[in-house]
Enzyme design. Sequence first.
Site, PDB file in Angstrom:
ATOM      1  N   LYS A 174       0.884  -1.181   0.000  1.00  0.00           N
ATOM      2  CA  LYS A 174       0.000   0.000   0.000  1.00  0.00           C
ATOM      3  C   LYS A 174       0.913   1.219   0.000  1.00  0.00           C
ATOM      4  O   LYS A 174       1.453   1.621   1.033  1.00  0.00           O
ATOM      5  CB  LYS A 174      -0.879  -0.024   1.248  1.00  0.00           C
ATOM      6  CG  LYS A 174      -2.234   0.639   1.115  1.00  0.00           C
ATOM      7  CD  LYS A 174      -2.232   2.115   0.786  1.00  0.00           C
ATOM      8  CE  LYS A 174      -1.858   3.005   1.933  1.00  0.00           C
ATOM      9  NZ  LYS A 174      -1.631   4.417   1.527  1.00  0.00           N
ATOM     10  N   GLU A 177      -0.527   7.755  -0.756  1.00  0.00           N
ATOM     11  CA  GLU A 177      -1.470   8.305  -1.747  1.00  0.00           C
ATOM     12  C   GLU A 177      -0.758   9.206  -2.748  1.00  0.00           C
ATOM     13  O   GLU A 177      -1.038   9.178  -3.943  1.00  0.00           O
ATOM     14  CB  GLU A 177      -2.568   9.147  -1.064  1.00  0.00           C
ATOM     15  CG  GLU A 177      -3.454   8.407  -0.106  1.00  0.00           C
ATOM     16  CD  GLU A 177      -2.912   8.398   1.321  1.00  0.00           C
ATOM     17  OE1 GLU A 177      -1.768   7.936   1.506  1.00  0.00           O
ATOM     18  OE2 GLU A 177      -3.618   8.832   2.236  1.00  0.00           O
ATOM     19  N   GLY A 227       6.941   5.254   8.102  1.00  0.00           N
ATOM     20  CA  GLY A 227       6.093   6.448   8.097  1.00  0.00           C
ATOM     21  C   GLY A 227       6.168   7.152   9.432  1.00  0.00           C
ATOM     22  O   GLY A 227       7.155   7.018  10.170  1.00  0.00           O
ATOM     23  N   GLY A 228       5.113   7.892   9.754  1.00  0.00           N
ATOM     24  CA  GLY A 228       5.111   8.714  10.961  1.00  0.00           C
ATOM     25  C   GLY A 228       4.957   7.874  12.233  1.00  0.00           C
ATOM     26  O   GLY A 228       4.393   6.777  12.208  1.00  0.00           O
ATOM     27  N   GLY A 232       2.600   4.619  13.141  1.00  0.00           N
ATOM     28  CA  GLY A 232       3.317   3.396  13.548  1.00  0.00           C
ATOM     29  C   GLY A 232       2.775   2.853  14.860  1.00  0.00           C
ATOM     30  O   GLY A 232       2.578   1.647  15.022  1.00  0.00           O
ATOM     31  N   GLU A 249       9.587   1.580  10.896  1.00  0.00           N
ATOM     32  CA  GLU A 249      10.656   2.567  10.713  1.00  0.00           C
ATOM     33  C   GLU A 249       9.984   3.924  10.746  1.00  0.00           C
ATOM     34  O   GLU A 249       9.234   4.266   9.837  1.00  0.00           O
ATOM     35  CB  GLU A 249      11.378   2.291   9.382  1.00  0.00           C
ATOM     36  CG  GLU A 249      12.763   2.879   9.337  1.00  0.00           C
ATOM     37  CD  GLU A 249      12.766   4.279   8.807  1.00  0.00           C
ATOM     38  OE1 GLU A 249      12.653   5.222   9.630  1.00  0.00           O
ATOM     39  OE2 GLU A 249      12.846   4.447   7.587  1.00  0.00           O
ATOM     40  N   CYS A 283      13.449  10.952   7.177  1.00  0.00           N
ATOM     41  CA  CYS A 283      13.344  10.615   8.606  1.00  0.00           C
ATOM     42  C   CYS A 283      14.701  10.778   9.285  1.00  0.00           C
ATOM     43  O   CYS A 283      14.773  11.078  10.463  1.00  0.00           O
ATOM     44  CB  CYS A 283      12.814   9.193   8.766  1.00  0.00           C
ATOM     45  SG  CYS A 283      13.723   7.993   7.797  1.00  0.00           S
ATOM     46  N   GLU A 384       9.423  16.490  15.045  1.00  0.00           N
ATOM     47  CA  GLU A 384       9.933  16.304  13.687  1.00  0.00           C
ATOM     48  C   GLU A 384       9.211  17.266  12.739  1.00  0.00           C
ATOM     49  O   GLU A 384       7.981  17.241  12.641  1.00  0.00           O
ATOM     50  CB  GLU A 384       9.679  14.852  13.238  1.00  0.00           C
ATOM     51  CG  GLU A 384      10.300  14.542  11.895  1.00  0.00           C
ATOM     52  CD  GLU A 384      10.089  13.085  11.470  1.00  0.00           C
ATOM     53  OE1 GLU A 384       8.976  12.572  11.665  1.00  0.00           O
ATOM     54  OE2 GLU A 384      11.029  12.501  10.920  1.00  0.00           O
TER      55      GLU A 384
HETATM   56  P1  ADP Z   1       3.618  10.547   6.525  1.00  0.00           P
HETATM   57  O1  ADP Z   1       3.520  11.568   7.606  1.00  0.00           O
HETATM   58  O2  ADP Z   1       4.974  10.229   6.042  1.00  0.00           O
HETATM   59  O3  ADP Z   1       2.593  10.713   5.430  1.00  0.00           O
HETATM   60  P2  ADP Z   1       1.994   8.439   7.522  1.00  0.00           P
HETATM   61  O4  ADP Z   1       2.347   7.606   8.672  1.00  0.00           O
HETATM   62  O5  ADP Z   1       0.779   9.276   7.612  1.00  0.00           O
HETATM   63  O6  ADP Z   1       3.304   9.250   7.296  1.00  0.00           O
HETATM   64  O7  ADP Z   1       1.858   7.571   6.194  1.00  0.00           O
HETATM   65  C1  ADP Z   1       2.751   6.561   5.804  1.00  0.00           C
HETATM   66  C2  ADP Z   1       1.966   5.466   5.113  1.00  0.00           C
HETATM   67  O8  ADP Z   1       1.033   4.926   6.046  1.00  0.00           O
HETATM   68  C3  ADP Z   1       1.129   5.942   3.923  1.00  0.00           C
HETATM   69  O9  ADP Z   1       1.124   4.940   2.926  1.00  0.00           O
HETATM   70  C4  ADP Z   1      -0.253   6.097   4.536  1.00  0.00           C
HETATM   71  O10 ADP Z   1      -1.300   6.000   3.583  1.00  0.00           O
HETATM   72  C5  ADP Z   1      -0.267   4.901   5.483  1.00  0.00           C
HETATM   73  N1  ADP Z   1      -1.252   4.993   6.571  1.00  0.00           N
HETATM   74  C6  ADP Z   1      -1.687   6.091   7.206  1.00  0.00           C
HETATM   75  N2  ADP Z   1      -2.622   5.771   8.143  1.00  0.00           N
HETATM   76  C7  ADP Z   1      -2.768   4.422   8.096  1.00  0.00           C
HETATM   77  C8  ADP Z   1      -3.579   3.475   8.810  1.00  0.00           C
HETATM   78  N3  ADP Z   1      -4.429   3.855   9.758  1.00  0.00           N
HETATM   79  N4  ADP Z   1      -3.452   2.171   8.490  1.00  0.00           N
HETATM   80  C9  ADP Z   1      -2.578   1.754   7.548  1.00  0.00           C
HETATM   81  N5  ADP Z   1      -1.817   2.603   6.827  1.00  0.00           N
HETATM   82  C10 ADP Z   1      -1.894   3.923   7.090  1.00  0.00           C
END
Ligand code: ADP
Length: 494
Positions: A174, A177, A227-228, A232, A249, A283, A384
């Site tokens: 996944k 977006e 991701g964030g 996480g 990560e 990151c 961050e």
């Molecule tokens: P960033 O701040 O880098 O956008 P996110 O953690 O929001 O970090 O997003 C990183 C990835 O996690 C993206 O692919 C996002 O669509 C996905 N993501 C965000 N929320 C969820 C969730 N509740 N469940 C699974 N994936 C998610």
Amino acid sequence: MIKEIYVAGEWRVGKGNMIESIFPADHRIVNAQLSTASLDDVEDAIQKAEQSWREPSWRSSLPFQRAKILYKVADLIEARADELSRLQTRDNGKPLAETKGLVLSAAATARYVAAACESMDEELTSQRANDVLTMSIHEPVGVVAAITPWNSPIASEVQKLAPALAAGNAVILKPAEATSLIALELAKIFEEAGLPKGLLSVLVGKGSVVGEAIVKHPLVKKISFTGGTNTGRHLAHIAAEKLITTSLELGGKSPTIILPDADIELACKGIAYGIFSSAGQACIAGSRLFIHRSIYKQCLERLIDITQNLTIGHPEQAGTHVGPLISQAHLASVDRYVQLAIQEGGKVEIGGQILSDGDFSNGSFYTPTIITGLSNQAQTCQEEIFGPVLVVLPYDNEQDLLVQANDSCYGLAAGIWTENYRKAWQLAKALEVGTVWINTYKKFSISAPFGGYKESGIGREKGRQGLLAYTQQKSIYIGLNEQPNNWSDPFNRV
Ligand code: ADP
């Protein structure tokens, strides 16, 4: 033209809402209209992934046979490097030189994982009885969810797909977006390399809808996420409920340190690269700088000078150092942090501006920014920002430095600039982070495990162990005794 999603080897228009892929350098340009996965598409992909990894031909495939697919993937990525880096730049606005580097590193990752996979030995464990041999083998976990961010998609995606597939799993990817185009291209590359259908799906869509449905699905047995930190943590809760493993990560607020004896030119150039490349959207960005007070003024002046001479510009133009931020919303968030730093008593030494004239008028460009005068407790020193913003703090002694450098909820990386390697070693050991760079920064090797301490993550990617993260261990006992066990004999009870 509407982009299709990739469901277990089949290209189809996803039944979810449509989203747009937009070029961050000029938000008027739409790269593509993307269809997204519906919940039915998610279900279909996961059911087929489950069937596919259990397929006898895949279950019995040997590591060197799976490695062959990855060698081919590496060759295909390399052959298409220019095209893929242009696509990546279109999606997230990183300068072409950087995206080219990411594409080549993705090819190198696939090749390294292939070599690690085909040369990985299983273990005959130490013998504890003459009549039993024991061994430990690694097996796939099943269906893996790979969830990736927008900042370095091709690198982070291959870093997850290659080891997960090499270990014999199926993967549901996944992508973020904003940057789904590369993931869809990767599906074509894995398909062309001969990956059996069904083992890979690329499901475009919103994290809170498509991502959430994937990770919560009972057949998904591992979550590999970059991701964030907040997302996480949320995914870790889901994984805990399901009793499955995660590799997370996450974020960082990495300290870099200039010791009094450092080569100042080397340090300042390295530090500028560490924070301002990728417009700080990394990151591992070295976003908190500690300079020994005896050289503070000299270093700060040199850093401002270097920063002044950086070229902010169109990411497709040769010579651009700093491209746009990913979106207008992120631009506003970075600027909010700089305004907050001013409210917290900080002084903007350079930068702090949204560029909106001429060539910059439709993009999301922010000037590289250096802020002084803050305490390490300030919100802008603790959170961050994920943008081109460096906070600079003086320090007087090493004890005080270590307390401040470690005073962070994050623990992803750190940089040390000194000619004294004994001191560097001591500091490297004392810093609570997963990666330390000494007299270099933001250099990566696929053979060195990567991951965070504290709230920067759980688990490690890369290295030979990175492959094992996608496996579960099984112990096998082999009896060597030719005499029957006489426990059940009524006359031989002891
Ligand atoms: P960033 O701040 O880098 O956008 P996110 O953690 O929001 O970090 O997003 C990183 C990835 O996690 C993206 O692919 C996002 O669509 C996905 N993501 C965000 N929320 C969820 C969730 N509740 N469940 C699974 N994936 C998610």
